[in-house]
Design a protein around this motif. Structure first.
Motif, mmCIF file in Angstrom:
data_model
loop_
_atom_site.group_PDB
_atom_site.id
_atom_site.type_symbol
_atom_site.label_atom_id
_atom_site.label_comp_id
_atom_site.label_asym_id
_atom_site.label_seq_id
_atom_site.Cartn_x
_atom_site.Cartn_y
_atom_site.Cartn_z
ATOM 1 N N ALA A 1 3.887 4.692 -3.911
ATOM 2 C CA ALA A 1 3.865 5.010 -5.019
ATOM 3 C C ALA A 1 5.070 6.751 -4.026
ATOM 4 N N TYR B 1 0.757 -4.321 -9.743
ATOM 5 C CA TYR B 1 0.380 -2.743 -9.808
ATOM 6 C C TYR B 1 0.811 -2.233 -10.822
ATOM 7 N N LYS C 1 -1.962 2.355 -3.103
ATOM 8 C CA LYS C 1 -0.933 2.274 -4.439
ATOM 9 C C LYS C 1 -0.405 4.121 -4.191
ATOM 10 N N GLN D 1 -0.634 12.295 -7.133
ATOM 11 C CA GLN D 1 -0.274 11.209 -6.780
ATOM 12 C C GLN D 1 0.858 11.076 -5.457
ATOM 13 N N PHE E 1 2.234 1.941 -11.534
ATOM 14 C CA PHE E 1 2.424 3.294 -11.537
ATOM 15 C C PHE E 1 3.716 3.682 -12.077
ATOM 16 N N GLU F 1 5.021 -2.627 -4.847
ATOM 17 C CA GLU F 1 3.928 -3.655 -5.456
ATOM 18 C C GLU F 1 3.844 -4.121 -4.007
ATOM 19 N N GLU G 1 6.581 3.423 -13.505
ATOM 20 C CA GLU G 1 8.109 1.965 -13.740
ATOM 21 C C GLU G 1 8.391 2.214 -15.230
#
Length: 283
Positions: free
Chosen positions: A233, A32, A229, A47, A34, A152, A37
């Motif tokens: 996060a 995924y 997700k 988020q 983010f 992930e 990253e």
């Protein structure tokens, strides 16, 4: 006292770990994207707030965050909640006060409660404890650009509940999850050497999330993947609340060293230029 391992012992342990992974089945971890990253990534405040809501309404029923002070929900770089909201949020929990010898309403200075179930792991550091990426680049490019893949892994675990493979008996305990590798695997799904022939394994935890389980005030998408997700996060932030400060410090250090290297080069060139010229003249 810690003892140094010989090369042969280290290789033996490495081969044993590889064999254990093979016996448990390789897990499927989705890569995924983010926002945090990479060396220049940052947390998405919205988020993190959505992830906090998912944790509060779903995960907190079983899993704790005992290493996370509630007051940090108001820190810049994190969910960044206003002080009054942090105080109201703290009231959702009760903590044991040793002086009162009783439970009381939590305050922002308190930590999140511990896990409510003995077999439910604490999630404070889970995003760092779990590695999602393996292979020759696990400690190289992937760590620099994406970290070890803990978020992930968590998101993949949340979305990894699928129908069991055809080899599995109907009465096998647990829930099949293609990302989870530490669970049970029926003998029917192993080869003649005892190694798994399938992805993942069976986990005792029922699927915690599904489409529409949590509603967001801003109307953000709340399908299973987005919920997974968001909470992943948030758990990355609980594990690395100072990530942005660390990246900023690293960037500052790199820039400082770059400028210093240039200055040293110019100084060296200026100091040695007359000597080199004199040597040429003498020739």
């Amino acid at each position: 006292m810690l003892k140094k391992l010989s090369l042969s012992a280290a290789l033996t342990l490495g081969l044993s770990a590889t064999a254990a992974l093979a016996a448990g089945g390789a897990g499927h971890v989705e890569d995924y994207d983010f926002s945090f990253e990479g060396p220049f990534g940052t947390f998405d405040q919205n988020q993190l707030q959505r992830g906090l809501k998912v944790y509060t309404e779903v995960c907190a029923a079983c899993h704790g965050l005992k290493f996370v002070p509630i007051r940090t929900l108001g820190d810049a770089g994190g969910p960044d909640l206003p002080a009054d909201q942090v105080r109201e949020y703290a009231k959702l929990y009760e903590v044991y006060d040793e002086e009162l010898e009783d439970f009381r309403e939590a305050k922002p200075v308190d930590h999140f409660p511990e896990s409510a179930l003995e077999n439910a792991p604490d999630l404070s550091l889970m995003a760092k404890a779990r590695a999602g990426f393996h292979g020759p680049y696990g400690l190289g490019i992937n760590q620099l650009m994406k970290g070890m893949g803990g978020p992930e892994y968590i998101a993949s675990l949340m979305t990894g509940y699928v129908d069991p493979p055809a080899c599995a008996p109907d009465d096998f305990d647990g829930y099949y999850n293609r990302a989870f590798t530490a669970g049970g695997i029926p003998a029917e799904c192993k080869d003649e050497n005892g190694y798994s022939k399938i992805e993942g394994s069976w986990i005792g935890m029922a699927p915690p999330l599904d489409d529409g389980y949590v509603e967001f005030d801003d109307g953000h998408e709340n399908d299973l993947e987005n919920l997974s997700k968001d909470v992943s996060a948030f758990l990355m932030w609980t594990a690395e609340p100072k990530m942005m400060a660390r990246k900023q410090a690293g960037l500052t250090g790199v820039l400082f060293l770059t400028v210093l290297a240039v200055l040293l080069y110019l100084a060296n060139k200026r100091l040695w230029a007359p000597i080199k010229q004199r040597a040429k003249d003498e020739e």
